[in-house]
Design a protein around this motif. Structure first.
Motif, mmCIF file in Angstrom:
data_model
loop_
_atom_site.group_PDB
_atom_site.id
_atom_site.type_symbol
_atom_site.label_atom_id
_atom_site.label_comp_id
_atom_site.label_asym_id
_atom_site.label_seq_id
_atom_site.Cartn_x
_atom_site.Cartn_y
_atom_site.Cartn_z
ATOM 1 N N ARG A 194 0.832 -1.194 0.000
ATOM 2 C CA ARG A 194 0.000 0.000 0.000
ATOM 3 C C ARG A 194 0.874 1.254 0.000
ATOM 4 O O ARG A 194 2.039 1.211 0.414
ATOM 5 N N LEU A 195 0.301 2.330 -0.488
ATOM 6 C CA LEU A 195 0.932 3.644 -0.478
ATOM 7 C C LEU A 195 0.241 4.498 0.568
ATOM 8 O O LEU A 195 -0.995 4.582 0.585
ATOM 9 N N GLU A 196 1.004 5.136 1.421
ATOM 10 C CA GLU A 196 0.452 5.985 2.470
ATOM 11 C C GLU A 196 0.970 7.407 2.290
ATOM 12 O O GLU A 196 2.170 7.627 2.119
ATOM 13 N N THR A 197 0.049 8.356 2.301
ATOM 14 C CA THR A 197 0.394 9.772 2.302
ATOM 15 C C THR A 197 -0.124 10.383 3.590
ATOM 16 O O THR A 197 -1.254 10.112 4.005
ATOM 17 N N LYS A 198 0.701 11.198 4.225
ATOM 18 C CA LYS A 198 0.362 11.779 5.520
ATOM 19 C C LYS A 198 0.530 13.289 5.450
ATOM 20 O O LYS A 198 1.500 13.787 4.881
ATOM 21 N N ARG A 199 -0.414 13.986 6.057
ATOM 22 C CA ARG A 199 -0.348 15.442 6.175
ATOM 23 C C ARG A 199 -0.778 15.825 7.587
ATOM 24 O O ARG A 199 -1.832 15.374 8.053
ATOM 25 N N SER A 200 0.016 16.647 8.242
ATOM 26 C CA SER A 200 -0.284 17.036 9.620
ATOM 27 C C SER A 200 -0.120 18.533 9.798
ATOM 28 O O SER A 200 0.591 18.999 10.676
ATOM 29 N N LEU A 201 -0.773 19.298 8.926
ATOM 30 C CA LEU A 201 -0.682 20.750 9.006
ATOM 31 C C LEU A 201 -1.480 21.279 10.193
ATOM 32 O O LEU A 201 -0.950 21.903 11.099
ATOM 33 N N VAL A 202 -2.779 21.013 10.210
ATOM 34 C CA VAL A 202 -3.626 21.388 11.344
ATOM 35 C C VAL A 202 -4.053 20.128 12.087
ATOM 36 O O VAL A 202 -3.856 19.983 13.293
ATOM 37 N N SER A 203 -4.645 19.206 11.360
ATOM 38 C CA SER A 203 -4.997 17.909 11.915
ATOM 39 C C SER A 203 -4.285 16.832 11.107
ATOM 40 O O SER A 203 -4.013 17.005 9.917
ATOM 41 N N ARG A 204 -3.997 15.733 11.740
ATOM 42 C CA ARG A 204 -3.271 14.647 11.091
ATOM 43 C C ARG A 204 -4.189 13.879 10.160
ATOM 44 O O ARG A 204 -5.277 13.457 10.553
ATOM 45 N N SER A 205 -3.753 13.724 8.911
ATOM 46 C CA SER A 205 -4.538 13.022 7.906
ATOM 47 C C SER A 205 -3.658 11.976 7.245
ATOM 48 O O SER A 205 -2.550 12.274 6.790
ATOM 49 N N VAL A 206 -4.142 10.739 7.234
ATOM 50 C CA VAL A 206 -3.422 9.624 6.618
ATOM 51 C C VAL A 206 -4.324 9.005 5.559
ATOM 52 O O VAL A 206 -5.465 8.629 5.849
ATOM 53 N N ARG A 207 -3.816 8.917 4.355
ATOM 54 C CA ARG A 207 -4.555 8.289 3.255
ATOM 55 C C ARG A 207 -3.806 7.044 2.803
ATOM 56 O O ARG A 207 -2.610 7.118 2.486
ATOM 57 N N THR A 208 -4.499 5.923 2.782
ATOM 58 C CA THR A 208 -3.904 4.644 2.412
ATOM 59 C C THR A 208 -4.523 4.162 1.107
ATOM 60 O O THR A 208 -5.745 4.104 0.982
ATOM 61 N N ILE A 209 -3.673 3.801 0.159
ATOM 62 C CA ILE A 209 -4.128 3.342 -1.156
ATOM 63 C C ILE A 209 -3.515 1.973 -1.417
ATOM 64 O O ILE A 209 -2.294 1.854 -1.583
ATOM 65 N N PRO A 210 -4.303 0.906 -1.445
ATOM 66 C CA PRO A 210 -3.758 -0.401 -1.828
ATOM 67 C C PRO A 210 -3.253 -0.381 -3.267
ATOM 68 O O PRO A 210 -3.896 0.187 -4.161
ATOM 69 N N LEU A 211 -2.103 -0.984 -3.494
ATOM 70 C CA LEU A 211 -1.517 -0.959 -4.831
ATOM 71 C C LEU A 211 -2.400 -1.676 -5.847
ATOM 72 O O LEU A 211 -2.397 -1.328 -7.026
ATOM 73 N N GLU A 212 -3.164 -2.662 -5.398
ATOM 74 C CA GLU A 212 -4.002 -3.411 -6.332
ATOM 75 C C GLU A 212 -5.168 -2.582 -6.855
ATOM 76 O O GLU A 212 -5.794 -2.951 -7.845
ATOM 77 N N ARG A 213 -5.486 -1.459 -6.199
ATOM 78 C CA ARG A 213 -6.577 -0.595 -6.644
ATOM 79 C C ARG A 213 -6.131 0.453 -7.650
ATOM 80 O O ARG A 213 -6.959 1.153 -8.221
ATOM 81 N N ILE A 214 -4.849 0.588 -7.853
ATOM 82 C CA ILE A 214 -4.343 1.634 -8.734
ATOM 83 C C ILE A 214 -4.653 1.280 -10.184
ATOM 84 O O ILE A 214 -4.285 0.220 -10.679
ATOM 85 N N ARG A 215 -5.385 2.178 -10.867
ATOM 86 C CA ARG A 215 -5.761 1.973 -12.268
ATOM 87 C C ARG A 215 -4.738 2.560 -13.237
ATOM 88 O O ARG A 215 -4.588 2.091 -14.345
ATOM 89 N N GLY A 216 -4.075 3.611 -12.821
ATOM 90 C CA GLY A 216 -3.117 4.250 -13.708
ATOM 91 C C GLY A 216 -2.328 5.307 -12.978
ATOM 92 O O GLY A 216 -2.700 5.756 -11.891
ATOM 93 N N VAL A 217 -1.214 5.693 -13.581
ATOM 94 C CA VAL A 217 -0.335 6.717 -13.039
ATOM 95 C C VAL A 217 -0.108 7.758 -14.119
ATOM 96 O O VAL A 217 0.229 7.420 -15.257
ATOM 97 N N ASP A 218 -0.308 9.015 -13.762
ATOM 98 C CA ASP A 218 -0.171 10.131 -14.692
ATOM 99 C C ASP A 218 1.032 10.956 -14.256
ATOM 100 O O ASP A 218 1.059 11.491 -13.146
ATOM 101 N N VAL A 219 2.043 11.040 -15.109
ATOM 102 C CA VAL A 219 3.251 11.813 -14.823
ATOM 103 C C VAL A 219 3.297 12.993 -15.783
ATOM 104 O O VAL A 219 3.288 12.798 -17.009
ATOM 105 N N SER A 220 3.328 14.206 -15.253
ATOM 106 C CA SER A 220 3.367 15.407 -16.081
ATOM 107 C C SER A 220 4.495 16.309 -15.607
ATOM 108 O O SER A 220 4.906 16.262 -14.438
ATOM 109 N N THR A 221 4.988 17.139 -16.511
ATOM 110 C CA THR A 221 6.084 18.060 -16.204
ATOM 111 C C THR A 221 5.692 19.465 -16.651
ATOM 112 O O THR A 221 5.962 19.845 -17.786
#
Length: 531
Positions: free
Chosen positions: A112-139
């Motif tokens: 799984r991929l976990e992203t965490k943000r704790s600016l005001v309140s702590r937020s953790v988002r978990t994404i199972p790798l098997e649910r990923i449909r696609g990856v978009d890379v832009s520059t």
């Protein structure tokens, strides 16, 4: 004493070749030693975005701060205090960007991929790798100057927005994350063939769109209204923010009245905007579709395009259920078409699902045949009453308007009514070939593997989906269709738009076509009880 035997392949330890690369210990030092002199365990540290992103975020926030800063300067009279307030606003934006960078982390933990943000309140988002449909890379431009990219992850569970976004990772980190996030695509191929996939990524180019084909861009009509959009934006800016820009609203209104009183100048401006449509449309089209490339990479279809903002979109091949070939009236005359993929669980499919820009039709069919699969059947025509319905709808409204114009000519006889009458008759005449073309565009078919439906004239679309993607059938019939004895048959698909319609089919076709495509669904309803 021997250890118990373990069936199946041994699990890949973390940090071993083929697994997820380990992260170093704290402060970049060596990993902690393991117990009893064994191998040291892998210590994973959350990762942050590149520090270079701190040079981008304040600049991206400037447009939202521009109007308040300009207002402060105008209200304060360009005094030292006003400049101080403006500088404080810029410093606050920089400090806010630093805090956001410090408090945002991401890491890959197991599957799984976990992203965490704790600016005001702590937020953790978990994404199972098997649910990923696609990856978009832009520059985007600023990211490209600093060697950074924006990585967006789509799971198909959040509509038209991405599930996670890493807006500032290096090119190397983006490639590493992309390989890890999409590594499951090659697993089914291993189970089918029994062969061990190569350790590195494998690529097979499908098509590199020649730059000369960008000349077809104005035919799509996607960006033809760009001059009018710029002109409308300039007029709106003059009326809304004229005072702040040094031009009063009264002056802008007076200029508009002066131009309105001189219709020949207004007509000249309109003609210039119309003449600029193909040039600006073609320019915008070329910027967005520059060096368009489609290739297959490790079980994914990868589309790369863009001049200013280079974008790479990965679509999992196993989730592609078909394609949609679209061509407008001008494109059809030139023999070109565009292609979109029909993918399960894909958000923002109109942008992320594009497989080809405007290319010759034979090339479009060849690419879809190689990348997704062929369709081997002719489209079946719809009943003649469908042609009558299209002719009626294309001609009758203009004939009604012509009748109103004739009444105006008979009562008033002014030039305006004559213009209305002639224009309505011309449009009614144009409606005849348009209605015939709309009827000729209707069709549906089935080749034993894929279902196809087609409709439209000014924008004709032919959708081809696999039979396994059809999850249901729906019949819709308006009052006018009941009077004509036709109806609309909709094939429910768990991908793309969710349903694709065969418009104005006969009642017999509406029964026979689903029975042919999915006979096992209708068999219980077609059986007759024995006497």
């Amino acid at each position: 004493m021997t250890e118990p035997r373990q069936d199946g392949p041994a699990p890949i330890p973390e940090g071993a070749p083929g697994g997820i690369p380990p992260y170093p210990g704290p402060a970049g030092g060596p990993p902690h030693p393991g117990p009893a002199g064994g191998p040291p365990p892998v210590v994973r540290l959350p990762q942050r975005l590149s520090p270079k992103v701190l040079l981008i975020d304040p600049v991206r926030m400037l447009p939202s701060l521009l109007l308040p800063l300009v207002g402060v300067l105008f209200v304060g009279g360009f005094s030292a205090r006003s400049y101080g307030y403006a500088a404080a606003g810029v410093v606050a934006a920089v400090v806010f960007s630093v805090i956001r960078w410090v408090t945002f982390t991401y890491e890959i933990v197991g599957d799984r991929l976990e992203t965490k943000r704790s600016l005001v309140s702590r937020s953790v988002r978990t994404i199972p790798l098997e649910r990923i449909r696609g990856v978009d890379v832009s520059t985007p431009p600023m990211h490209r100057l600093l060697g950074l990219t924006v990585l967006k992850i789509d799971t198909g569970a959040s509509g038209d927005t991405e599930e996670a976004k890493l807006a500032g990772v290096t090119l190397e980190e983006a490639e590493r994350l992309k390989a890890v996030l999409l590594r499951r695509a090659a697993v089914p191929e291993t189970h089918v063939t029994g062969a061990v996939p190569p350790s590195g990524p494998t690529e097979r180019p499908i098509i590199d769109v020649p730059r000369r084909w960008l000349l077809y861009g104005p035919l799509s009509g996607a960006y033809l209204l760009t001059p009018f959009a710029f002109a409308g934006g300039a007029v709106g800016l003059a009326f809304q923010w004229g005072d702040e820009l040094g031009v009063s609203q009264d002056a802008a209104w007076t200029a508009g009245q002066w131009l309105w009183e001189r219709p020949y100048l207004l007509l000249a401006v309109a003609v210039l905007l119309v003449l600029a449509m193909p040039f600006t449309g073609g320019l915008m089209y070329a910027i967005f579709n520059w060096n368009f490339r489609l290739k297959r990479r490790d079980g994914y279809l990868v589309a790369e395009r863009g001049l200013i903002n280079r974008r790479s979109v990965s679509l999992e091949s196993q989730r592609v259920r078909g394609y949609e070939i679209v061509d407008g009236l001008a494109e059809r005359w030139a023999g070109v078409a565009r292609v979109w993929a029909i993918v399960t669980g894909l958000g923002d499919s109109e942008t992320r699902g594009q497989l080809l820009p405007d290319v010759p039709r034979e090339v479009a069919f060849q690419v879809t045949r190689d990348a997704i699969g062929p369709y081997h059947a002719e489209l079946r025509p719809h009943p003649p009453v469908a042609r009558n319905r299209r002719l009626f709808r294309a001609v009758f409204p203009w004939l009604l308007l012509a009748l109103v114009g004739a009444a105006g000519v008979w009562v008033a006889g002014t030039m305006l009514w004559w213009i209305l009458l002639v224009l309505a008759l011309l449009l009614a005449g144009v409606g005849v070939p348009l209605g015939l073309d709309r009827y000729a565009s209707l069709g549906h078919g089935y080749d034993g593997v894929r279902v196809a439906v087609r409709s439209g004239s000014l924008r004709r679309a032919q959708a081809v989906v696999e039979r396994r993607a059809v999850v249901g059938w729906r019949m819709r019939q308006t009052w006018f269709q009941r009077r004509a004895g036709v109806l609309t048959l909709i094939a429910g698909v768990g991908a793309g738009k969710g349903g694709y319609s065969a418009i104005d089919v006969s009642e017999a076709q509406a029964v026979e076509f689903p029975a042919e495509v999915t006979p096992e669904w209708l068999a219980p309803f077609l059986e007759r009880a024995e006497p």
